[in-house]
Design an enzyme around this catalytic site. Structure first.
Site, PDB file in Angstrom:
ATOM      1  N   GLY A 130       0.815  -1.207   0.000  1.00 58.23           N
ATOM      2  CA  GLY A 130       0.000   0.000   0.000  1.00 58.23           C
ATOM      3  C   GLY A 130       0.845   1.251   0.000  1.00 58.23           C
ATOM      4  N   SER A 186       1.492   3.496  -2.317  1.00 55.77           N
ATOM      5  CA  SER A 186       1.257   4.537  -3.325  1.00 55.77           C
ATOM      6  C   SER A 186       0.706   5.830  -2.735  1.00 55.77           C
ATOM      7  CB  SER A 186       0.296   4.013  -4.394  1.00 55.77           C
ATOM      8  OG  SER A 186      -0.969   3.695  -3.823  1.00 55.77           O
ATOM      9  N   SER A 187       0.195   5.789  -1.499  1.00 56.51           N
ATOM     10  CA  SER A 187      -0.393   6.999  -0.913  1.00 56.51           C
ATOM     11  C   SER A 187      -0.470   6.848   0.603  1.00 56.51           C
ATOM     12  CB  SER A 187      -1.797   7.242  -1.482  1.00 56.51           C
ATOM     13  OG  SER A 187      -2.660   6.154  -1.159  1.00 56.51           O
ATOM     14  N   GLY A 188      -0.880   7.916   1.276  1.00 57.48           N
ATOM     15  CA  GLY A 188      -1.144   7.874   2.700  1.00 57.48           C
ATOM     16  C   GLY A 188       0.023   7.407   3.545  1.00 57.48           C
ATOM     17  N   ASP A 212      -1.512  -7.051  -6.668  1.00 61.07           N
ATOM     18  CA  ASP A 212      -2.658  -7.118  -5.770  1.00 61.07           C
ATOM     19  C   ASP A 212      -2.290  -8.117  -4.673  1.00 61.07           C
ATOM     20  OD1 ASP A 212      -5.064  -7.625  -4.445  1.00 61.07           O
ATOM     21  OD2 ASP A 212      -6.263  -7.514  -6.266  1.00 61.07           O
ATOM     22  N   SER A 258      -2.664  -2.209  12.157  1.00 55.13           N
ATOM     23  CA  SER A 258      -3.993  -2.490  12.673  1.00 55.13           C
ATOM     24  C   SER A 258      -4.738  -1.152  12.729  1.00 55.13           C
ATOM     25  CB  SER A 258      -3.896  -3.176  14.041  1.00 55.13           C
ATOM     26  OG  SER A 258      -5.166  -3.403  14.573  1.00 55.13           O
ATOM     27  N   TYR A 291     -14.715  -3.533   8.660  1.00 52.61           N
ATOM     28  CA  TYR A 291     -13.367  -2.979   8.768  1.00 52.61           C
ATOM     29  C   TYR A 291     -12.788  -3.347  10.129  1.00 52.61           C
ATOM     30  CZ  TYR A 291      -9.612   0.423   9.365  1.00 52.61           C
ATOM     31  OH  TYR A 291      -8.402   1.012   9.619  1.00 52.61           O
ATOM     32  N   SER A 292     -13.577  -3.142  11.203  1.00 47.39           N
ATOM     33  CA  SER A 292     -13.125  -3.516  12.536  1.00 47.39           C
ATOM     34  C   SER A 292     -12.830  -5.013  12.610  1.00 47.39           C
ATOM     35  CB  SER A 292     -14.183  -3.153  13.595  1.00 47.39           C
ATOM     36  OG  SER A 292     -14.049  -1.819  14.017  1.00 47.39           O
ATOM     37  N   ALA A 293     -13.702  -5.824  12.009  1.00 53.01           N
ATOM     38  CA  ALA A 293     -13.491  -7.278  12.026  1.00 53.01           C
ATOM     39  C   ALA A 293     -12.164  -7.653  11.379  1.00 53.01           C
ATOM     40  CB  ALA A 293     -14.647  -7.989  11.326  1.00 53.01           C
ATOM     41  N   LYS A 345      -9.503  -5.813  11.202  1.00 54.60           N
ATOM     42  CA  LYS A 345      -8.401  -5.378  12.059  1.00 54.60           C
ATOM     43  C   LYS A 345      -8.333  -6.204  13.347  1.00 54.60           C
ATOM     44  CE  LYS A 345      -6.871  -2.135   9.329  1.00 54.60           C
ATOM     45  NZ  LYS A 345      -5.553  -2.276   8.668  1.00 54.60           N
ATOM     46  N   PHE A 374      -6.547   9.801  11.038  1.00 52.51           N
ATOM     47  CA  PHE A 374      -5.507  10.492  10.281  1.00 52.51           C
ATOM     48  C   PHE A 374      -6.110  11.085   9.017  1.00 52.51           C
ATOM     49  CE2 PHE A 374      -2.675   8.317  13.064  1.00 52.51           C
ATOM     50  CZ  PHE A 374      -1.445   8.944  12.970  1.00 52.51           C
ATOM     51  N   THR A 376      -5.881  11.212   5.572  1.00 52.21           N
ATOM     52  CA  THR A 376      -5.324  10.546   4.394  1.00 52.21           C
ATOM     53  C   THR A 376      -6.431  10.378   3.365  1.00 52.21           C
ATOM     54  OG1 THR A 376      -5.855   8.284   5.069  1.00 52.21           O
ATOM     55  CG2 THR A 376      -3.798   9.219   5.932  1.00 52.21           C
TER      56      THR A 376
END
Length: 268
Positions: free
Chosen positions: A9, A11-13, A48, A126, A140-142, A144, A173, A175
């Site tokens: 990941g 490419s950004s943020g 990917d 995380s 999303y939480s699941a 993490k 953040f 981003t």
């Protein structure tokens, strides 16, 4: 000492800020991302992370060239917002496949080389959403939470081989994560969930857009890369969010859920 570092990941943020900071320090940085990228000091490779065979080829190529892999930073991730009840199977698979299985794929391909050299660091991104279940960001939480359990177990399995595992748990953040979040159309259109989701989403986006800068997290990751004995967990958040993480350890679960409902305005 120059280290060979792989970061997903990139490419950004968080990923881009971290890759640039580490490359500037003189480390050899390989950035894996889904789109084609170029940079004077970062070796970008397009892939990917859900494609295990392609990841295997890339990791093997890096090792054949460098003869060692010192640090893996699993940063790639995405978010899908919406009701847990109305999420489609495809949405769930994309969320879990990217955030969790992508991390698993990278670890499984890098670990044989780290075990062979009896050294290495794995840093998994995380979230405070991996410590508390966030309403309307449940999958999303699941994903993490899964990274939390995976990383803790992995640390116990590989520590004896000279490999450390750390988790970084960011709060809000600023981003492009906010603008790239995919939101459930079924939830938006639902007469019960829709109005609550829109209200909660507005608050979530406001907090994210006013959050810390990515370089704050990049600096923390840089310190973990340098650390001789890194910790298992690092919370990187503003004081209010750090306090909420601490509070969760000491109050009854139902009380904490009520706090989440109040904060995210997720009550009908």
């Amino acid at each position: 000492m120059n280290k060979v570092i792989i970061i997903t990941g990139a490419s950004s943020g968080f990923g881009k800020a971290t890759a640039e900071r580490l490359a500037k320090r003189g480390h050899t940085v390989y950035g894996i991302c889904r789109r084609e990228m170029s940079h004077p000091t970062i070796h970008y490779m397009q892939a990917d992370i859900r494609d295990k065979e392609h990841i295997r080829q890339i990791v093997n190529t890096i090792y054949e060239k460098e003869k060692h892999i010192d640090v893996l930073i699993n940063n790639a991730g995405m978010g899908i917002g919406g009701s847990l009840e109305l999420a489609t199977t495809e949405e769930i698979q994309v969320q879990m496949g990217t955030n969790f299985m992508g991390c698993v794929n990278m670890c499984q391909e890098v670990l044989p080389y780290m075990r062979r050299q009896c050294s290495g660091k794995i840093i998994n991104l995380s979230s405070i959403g991996g410590i508390m279940g966030l309403p309307y960001q449940g999958y999303y939480s699941a994903s993490k939470f899964a990274i939390e359990g995976f990383s803790e177990a992995l640390s116990a399995e590989v520590k004896g081989f000279g490999i450390s595992v750390s988790m970084v748990e960011p709060g809000d953040f600023a981003t492009n994560f906010t603008s790239s979040r995919k939101n459930s159309q079924a939830t938006l259109d639902d007469p019960d969930y829709g109005p609550i989701f829109k209200r909660s989403l507005g608050l979530i986006e406001k907090e994210e857009n006013g959050g810390l800068k990515p370089d704050v997290l990049a600096q923390r990751i840089e310190k973990i890369v340098d650390a001789r004995h890194p910790r298992l967990r690092y919370v990187v958040a503003n004081f209010e969010q750090w306090l909420s993480v601490a509070l969760k350890r000491f109050i009854p679960g139902n009380w904490f859920v009520d706090i989440l409902i109040s904060y995210y305005k997720s009550k009908p």
